[in-house]
Design a protein around this motif. Sequence first.
Motif, PDB file in Angstrom:
ATOM      1  N   GLY A 180      32.115  22.661  45.698  1.00 19.87           N
ATOM      2  CA  GLY A 180      31.205  23.491  45.659  1.00 19.87           C
ATOM      3  C   GLY A 180      32.238  24.528  45.929  1.00 19.87           C
ATOM      4  N   TYR A 181      32.994  25.051  47.046  1.00 18.44           N
ATOM      5  CA  TYR A 181      33.722  26.021  47.395  1.00 18.44           C
ATOM      6  C   TYR A 181      35.042  25.374  46.518  1.00 18.44           C
ATOM      7  N   GLN A 182      35.743  24.321  46.294  1.00 16.30           N
ATOM      8  CA  GLN A 182      36.791  24.482  45.496  1.00 16.30           C
ATOM      9  C   GLN A 182      36.824  25.374  43.791  1.00 16.30           C
ATOM     10  N   LEU A 183      35.429  24.904  43.381  1.00 17.55           N
ATOM     11  CA  LEU A 183      35.381  25.255  42.373  1.00 17.55           C
ATOM     12  C   LEU A 183      34.918  26.783  42.027  1.00 17.55           C
ATOM     13  N   MET A 184      34.342  27.566  43.138  1.00 16.50           N
ATOM     14  CA  MET A 184      34.643  28.704  43.413  1.00 16.50           C
ATOM     15  C   MET A 184      35.664  29.249  43.943  1.00 16.50           C
ATOM     16  N   LEU A 185      36.129  28.320  44.451  1.00 19.83           N
ATOM     17  CA  LEU A 185      37.620  29.089  44.659  1.00 19.83           C
ATOM     18  C   LEU A 185      38.495  29.248  43.754  1.00 19.83           C
ATOM     19  N   ALA A 186      38.635  28.471  42.427  1.00 24.69           N
ATOM     20  CA  ALA A 186      39.075  28.506  40.975  1.00 24.69           C
ATOM     21  C   ALA A 186      38.961  29.768  40.651  1.00 24.69           C
ATOM     22  N   LEU A 187      37.062  29.473  40.687  1.00 23.83           N
ATOM     23  CA  LEU A 187      36.463  30.975  39.284  1.00 23.83           C
ATOM     24  C   LEU A 187      37.292  32.765  40.027  1.00 23.83           C
ATOM     25  N   ALA A 188      36.997  32.407  41.427  1.00 25.78           N
ATOM     26  CA  ALA A 188      37.978  33.749  42.056  1.00 25.78           C
ATOM     27  C   ALA A 188      39.189  33.571  42.010  1.00 25.78           C
ATOM     28  N   LEU A 189      39.911  32.916  41.732  1.00 24.73           N
ATOM     29  CA  LEU A 189      41.944  33.232  41.595  1.00 24.73           C
ATOM     30  C   LEU A 189      42.009  33.157  39.874  1.00 24.73           C
ATOM     31  N   LEU A 190      40.481  32.999  39.236  1.00 26.32           N
ATOM     32  CA  LEU A 190      40.650  33.102  37.825  1.00 26.32           C
ATOM     33  C   LEU A 190      40.398  34.828  37.817  1.00 26.32           C
ATOM     34  N   ALA A 191      39.184  35.011  38.071  1.00 30.02           N
ATOM     35  CA  ALA A 191      38.825  36.478  38.249  1.00 30.02           C
ATOM     36  C   ALA A 191      39.926  37.308  38.652  1.00 30.02           C
ATOM     37  N   PHE A 192      40.679  36.990  39.633  1.00 28.52           N
ATOM     38  CA  PHE A 192      41.945  37.965  39.992  1.00 28.52           C
ATOM     39  C   PHE A 192      42.562  37.747  38.864  1.00 28.52           C
ATOM     40  N   PHE A 193      43.334  37.106  38.682  1.00 28.16           N
ATOM     41  CA  PHE A 193      44.254  36.907  37.388  1.00 28.16           C
ATOM     42  C   PHE A 193      44.085  38.590  36.679  1.00 28.16           C
ATOM     43  N   LEU A 194      42.476  37.668  36.243  1.00 29.67           N
ATOM     44  CA  LEU A 194      42.421  38.241  34.877  1.00 29.67           C
ATOM     45  C   LEU A 194      42.706  39.824  34.440  1.00 29.67           C
ATOM     46  N   GLY A 195      41.791  40.134  36.219  1.00 25.27           N
ATOM     47  CA  GLY A 195      41.391  41.527  36.935  1.00 25.27           C
ATOM     48  C   GLY A 195      43.229  42.150  36.575  1.00 25.27           C
ATOM     49  N   VAL A 196      43.756  41.119  37.217  1.00 28.45           N
ATOM     50  CA  VAL A 196      45.071  41.688  37.968  1.00 28.45           C
ATOM     51  C   VAL A 196      45.747  41.895  35.718  1.00 28.45           C
ATOM     52  N   ILE A 197      46.340  40.963  35.238  1.00 24.37           N
ATOM     53  CA  ILE A 197      46.426  41.337  33.491  1.00 24.37           C
ATOM     54  C   ILE A 197      45.546  41.998  33.285  1.00 24.37           C
ATOM     55  N   GLY A 198      43.660  42.951  33.277  1.00 22.87           N
ATOM     56  CA  GLY A 198      43.747  43.194  33.143  1.00 22.87           C
ATOM     57  C   GLY A 198      43.736  45.256  33.541  1.00 22.87           C
ATOM     58  N   MET A 199      44.683  44.988  34.132  1.00 26.40           N
ATOM     59  CA  MET A 199      44.985  46.433  34.615  1.00 26.40           C
ATOM     60  C   MET A 199      45.156  46.912  33.661  1.00 26.40           C
ATOM     61  N   PHE A 200      46.423  46.983  33.384  1.00 22.53           N
ATOM     62  CA  PHE A 200      47.039  46.932  31.144  1.00 22.53           C
ATOM     63  C   PHE A 200      45.875  47.768  30.623  1.00 22.53           C
ATOM     64  N   SER A 201      45.184  47.717  30.364  1.00 18.17           N
ATOM     65  CA  SER A 201      44.548  48.575  29.376  1.00 18.17           C
ATOM     66  C   SER A 201      43.483  49.537  30.527  1.00 18.17           C
ATOM     67  N   ILE A 202      43.736  50.296  31.151  1.00 18.20           N
ATOM     68  CA  ILE A 202      43.290  51.257  31.752  1.00 18.20           C
ATOM     69  C   ILE A 202      43.162  52.362  31.348  1.00 18.20           C
ATOM     70  N   ASP A 203      42.073  53.058  30.869  1.00 11.88           N
ATOM     71  CA  ASP A 203      42.598  53.830  30.247  1.00 11.88           C
ATOM     72  C   ASP A 203      41.686  55.033  30.443  1.00 11.88           C
ATOM     73  N   ASN A 204      40.366  54.877  31.754  1.00  9.30           N
ATOM     74  CA  ASN A 204      39.020  55.716  31.876  1.00  9.30           C
ATOM     75  C   ASN A 204      39.107  55.964  33.268  1.00  9.30           C
ATOM     76  N   TRP A 205      38.521  55.960  34.160  1.00 11.29           N
ATOM     77  CA  TRP A 205      38.196  56.044  35.591  1.00 11.29           C
ATOM     78  C   TRP A 205      37.266  54.505  35.948  1.00 11.29           C
ATOM     79  N   LYS A 206      36.323  54.598  35.035  1.00  8.60           N
ATOM     80  CA  LYS A 206      35.595  53.443  34.903  1.00  8.60           C
ATOM     81  C   LYS A 206      36.405  51.969  34.842  1.00  8.60           C
ATOM     82  N   ALA A 207      37.653  52.225  33.641  1.00  2.67           N
ATOM     83  CA  ALA A 207      38.465  50.435  33.809  1.00  2.67           C
ATOM     84  C   ALA A 207      39.108  50.736  35.273  1.00  2.67           C
ATOM     85  N   ALA A 208      39.593  52.015  35.915  1.00  4.97           N
ATOM     86  CA  ALA A 208      40.351  51.739  37.113  1.00  4.97           C
ATOM     87  C   ALA A 208      39.516  51.276  38.168  1.00  4.97           C
TER      88      ALA A 208
END
Length: 91
Positions: free
Chosen positions: A35-63
């Motif tokens: 269970g913890y390994q699956l959550m670790l994979a989800l957390a890493l996926l969220a981290f990498f998607l969050g880093v990629i999503g940094m390129f679409s910052i257009d307002n303070w809410k997105a940032a």
Amino acid sequence: MSRTLNIWSFLIMFVCFGLFLTQSLFLQVLQPSIGYQLMLALALLAFFLGVIGMFSIDNWKAAFRSILTIFFSASLSVVLTFIVFISLLFG
């Protein structure tokens, strides 16, 4: 495209955090290390998607959403890595 990645990473981070609280505080549905390994994979996926999503910052809410996602998913990844390492070491 990266705006939707920012939103999806935020939602994945909330799901992962909720699963972590459920798994660690209330019940042990799966074998703990799996269970913890699956959550670790989800957390890493969220981290990498969050880093990629940094390129679409257009307002303070997105940032704010992107920084919050990166901070919480990185913190959760560190905690889950420690838990998985200790459980594999002693288990």
